[in-house]
Design an enzyme around this catalytic site. Structure first.
Site, PDB file in Angstrom:
ATOM      1  N   THR A  57      -2.443  30.443  21.433  1.00 32.04           N
ATOM      2  CA  THR A  57      -2.439  30.288  19.976  1.00 32.04           C
ATOM      3  C   THR A  57      -2.231  28.829  19.586  1.00 32.04           C
ATOM      4  O   THR A  57      -2.912  28.305  18.700  1.00 32.04           O
ATOM      5  CB  THR A  57      -1.351  31.175  19.348  1.00 32.04           C
ATOM      6  OG1 THR A  57      -1.664  32.544  19.629  1.00 32.04           O
ATOM      7  CG2 THR A  57      -1.290  30.976  17.844  1.00 32.04           C
ATOM      8  N   GLY A  69      -8.128   6.709  -7.313  1.00 35.96           N
ATOM      9  CA  GLY A  69      -6.930   6.212  -6.645  1.00 35.96           C
ATOM     10  C   GLY A  69      -7.006   4.733  -6.342  1.00 35.96           C
ATOM     11  O   GLY A  69      -8.054   4.203  -5.939  1.00 35.96           O
ATOM     12  N   ASN A 106       0.941   8.306   0.668  1.00 34.56           N
ATOM     13  CA  ASN A 106       1.649   9.571   0.476  1.00 34.56           C
ATOM     14  C   ASN A 106       2.886   9.695   1.354  1.00 34.56           C
ATOM     15  O   ASN A 106       3.843  10.368   0.977  1.00 34.56           O
ATOM     16  CB  ASN A 106       0.702  10.737   0.768  1.00 34.56           C
ATOM     17  CG  ASN A 106      -0.383  10.865  -0.275  1.00 34.56           C
ATOM     18  OD1 ASN A 106      -0.119  11.206  -1.414  1.00 34.56           O
ATOM     19  ND2 ASN A 106      -1.622  10.579   0.112  1.00 34.56           N
ATOM     20  N   SER A 107       2.891   9.020   2.516  1.00 33.55           N
ATOM     21  CA  SER A 107       4.002   9.173   3.449  1.00 33.55           C
ATOM     22  C   SER A 107       5.019   8.043   3.373  1.00 33.55           C
ATOM     23  O   SER A 107       6.211   8.259   3.570  1.00 33.55           O
ATOM     24  CB  SER A 107       3.460   9.272   4.879  1.00 33.55           C
ATOM     25  OG  SER A 107       2.563  10.351   5.002  1.00 33.55           O
ATOM     26  N   LYS A 115       3.345   0.804   3.004  1.00 32.06           N
ATOM     27  CA  LYS A 115       3.030  -0.224   3.988  1.00 32.06           C
ATOM     28  C   LYS A 115       3.044  -1.575   3.287  1.00 32.06           C
ATOM     29  O   LYS A 115       2.392  -1.754   2.257  1.00 32.06           O
ATOM     30  CB  LYS A 115       1.665   0.037   4.617  1.00 32.06           C
ATOM     31  CG  LYS A 115       1.312  -0.914   5.760  1.00 32.06           C
ATOM     32  CD  LYS A 115      -0.023  -0.522   6.385  1.00 32.06           C
ATOM     33  CE  LYS A 115      -0.381  -1.412   7.557  1.00 32.06           C
ATOM     34  NZ  LYS A 115      -1.676  -1.012   8.178  1.00 32.06           N
ATOM     35  N   ASP A 161     -11.034   6.216   4.928  1.00 32.35           N
ATOM     36  CA  ASP A 161      -9.587   6.061   5.104  1.00 32.35           C
ATOM     37  C   ASP A 161      -9.031   7.408   5.555  1.00 32.35           C
ATOM     38  O   ASP A 161      -9.020   8.376   4.797  1.00 32.35           O
ATOM     39  CB  ASP A 161      -8.941   5.625   3.787  1.00 32.35           C
ATOM     40  CG  ASP A 161      -7.487   5.210   3.960  1.00 32.35           C
ATOM     41  OD1 ASP A 161      -6.901   5.496   5.020  1.00 32.35           O
ATOM     42  OD2 ASP A 161      -6.922   4.611   3.021  1.00 32.35           O
ATOM     43  N   ASP A 201       0.871  -1.177   0.000  1.00 30.77           N
ATOM     44  CA  ASP A 201       0.000   0.000   0.000  1.00 30.77           C
ATOM     45  C   ASP A 201       0.907   1.225   0.000  1.00 30.77           C
ATOM     46  O   ASP A 201       1.408   1.643   1.047  1.00 30.77           O
ATOM     47  CB  ASP A 201      -0.903  -0.031   1.226  1.00 30.77           C
ATOM     48  CG  ASP A 201      -1.717   1.239   1.409  1.00 30.77           C
ATOM     49  OD1 ASP A 201      -1.816   2.037   0.458  1.00 30.77           O
ATOM     50  OD2 ASP A 201      -2.253   1.440   2.525  1.00 30.77           O
ATOM     51  N   ASP A 232      -5.755   3.137  -3.898  1.00 32.32           N
ATOM     52  CA  ASP A 232      -6.067   2.890  -2.491  1.00 32.32           C
ATOM     53  C   ASP A 232      -7.570   2.958  -2.238  1.00 32.32           C
ATOM     54  O   ASP A 232      -8.118   2.185  -1.449  1.00 32.32           O
ATOM     55  CB  ASP A 232      -5.320   3.873  -1.592  1.00 32.32           C
ATOM     56  CG  ASP A 232      -5.641   5.333  -1.910  1.00 32.32           C
ATOM     57  OD1 ASP A 232      -6.047   5.629  -3.059  1.00 32.32           O
ATOM     58  OD2 ASP A 232      -5.479   6.180  -1.009  1.00 32.32           O
ATOM     59  N   THR A 281      -2.960  10.811   5.697  1.00 34.23           N
ATOM     60  CA  THR A 281      -2.489  12.085   5.151  1.00 34.23           C
ATOM     61  C   THR A 281      -3.646  12.831   4.503  1.00 34.23           C
ATOM     62  O   THR A 281      -3.810  14.036   4.671  1.00 34.23           O
ATOM     63  CB  THR A 281      -1.375  11.838   4.117  1.00 34.23           C
ATOM     64  OG1 THR A 281      -0.300  11.131   4.746  1.00 34.23           O
ATOM     65  CG2 THR A 281      -0.853  13.158   3.572  1.00 34.23           C
TER      66      THR A 281
END
Length: 253
Positions: A180, A99, A11-12, A15, A122, A8, A101, A125
């Site tokens: 903040t 996509g 974006n990061s 897996k 899902d 899988d 995924d 990201t």
């Protein structure tokens, strides 16, 4: 053949897990900063001759990833796309842009729905929602929604303003932020929970009967803890979909 290697590519990171015929094992993550090491790491968990499949949302890396899988296993991986045989009819107007995924998640969610309409959520990201309805007695993928996940929300806020800091997602939030940093944390959390809740509600209203909701992704547990109504939380949902789509007859096992 029971063993199967699923990837899988999000974006990061990528897996990866090995299906042993009954369950997933050897879960690992490949970083995009070390493609030269992918084949060796894959070869350490996947014996030569292991079939595989890839669901990728990163076109820039998919060719190198496929080459690494081939080098490790000796078999060209199947790539998930709308051109594969799917468990539902396709009503999406632009299926070639859908996509991999999302296709995998929707396929695995449908497999869990016992014939009812289903929504796959899902949350990582990006936050994606995919809906499969039942129309005239058959499943039909009708579409969904795509939204930024919490880190993208926080990052865009910092980049788009002159004075606001980047506040990492996570941790407790206040009803009213008293600084903040806390105001940003409260705002991002509120947008995420409220936005996803509304998307689920409006998607469900567009379906023929009340749906099953299946969630996955790194933020899914957080959303559930903050009150979202989820029927099933399945961390391996996309991997399950890759296996179901890429292995003939896998849906029956």
């Amino acid at each position: 053949m029971s063993h199967f290697l699923a990837l899988d590519a999000g974006n990061s990171s990528v897996k990866v897990a090995m299906w042993d015929g009954a369950r997933w094992s050897d879960v690992l993550h490949l970083g995009y900063d070390d493609p030269d090491g992918w084949a060796a790491r894959l070869g350490a968990i996947a014996p030569h001759g292991t079939p595989s499949g890839i669901a990728s949302v990163v076109p820039a890396h998919v060719e190198a990833l496929a080459r690494s899988v081939h080098a490790a296993t000796g078999i060209v991986p199947v790539r998930v796309s709308a051109r594969l045989p799917l468990p539902f009819a396709m009503a999406y107007r632009t299926p070639d842009t859908l996509g991999a995924d999302r296709i995998a998640a929707a396929s695995a969610a449908w497999h869990l729905s016992n014939g009812r309409p289903v929504i796959a959520l899902d949350a990582g990201t990006a936050v994606t929602i995919d809906a499969v309805d039942v129309r005239d007695g058959r499943p039909v993928y009708i579409g969904g929604a795509i939204a930024p996940g919490p880190e993208l929300l926080a990052t865009s806020l910092a980049r788009g303003t002159g004075a606001l800091p980047h506040v990492p997602f996570g941790g407790p939030t206040l009803a009213v932020g008293d600084s903040t940093v806390e105001a940003i944390r409260t705002g991002v959390a509120g947008l995420l929970v409220g936005g996803v809740e509304r998307l689920l509600r409006e998607t469900a209203a567009a379906l023929s009967t009340p749906p099953v909701v299946v969630a996955t992704g790194g933020v899914a547990g957080w959303l559930i803890a903050h009150g979202l109504a989820i029927d099933h939380a399945v961390p391996t949902l996309v991997l399950d979909g890759v296996r179901l789509l890429c292995v003939p007859g896998a849906a029956g096992r």
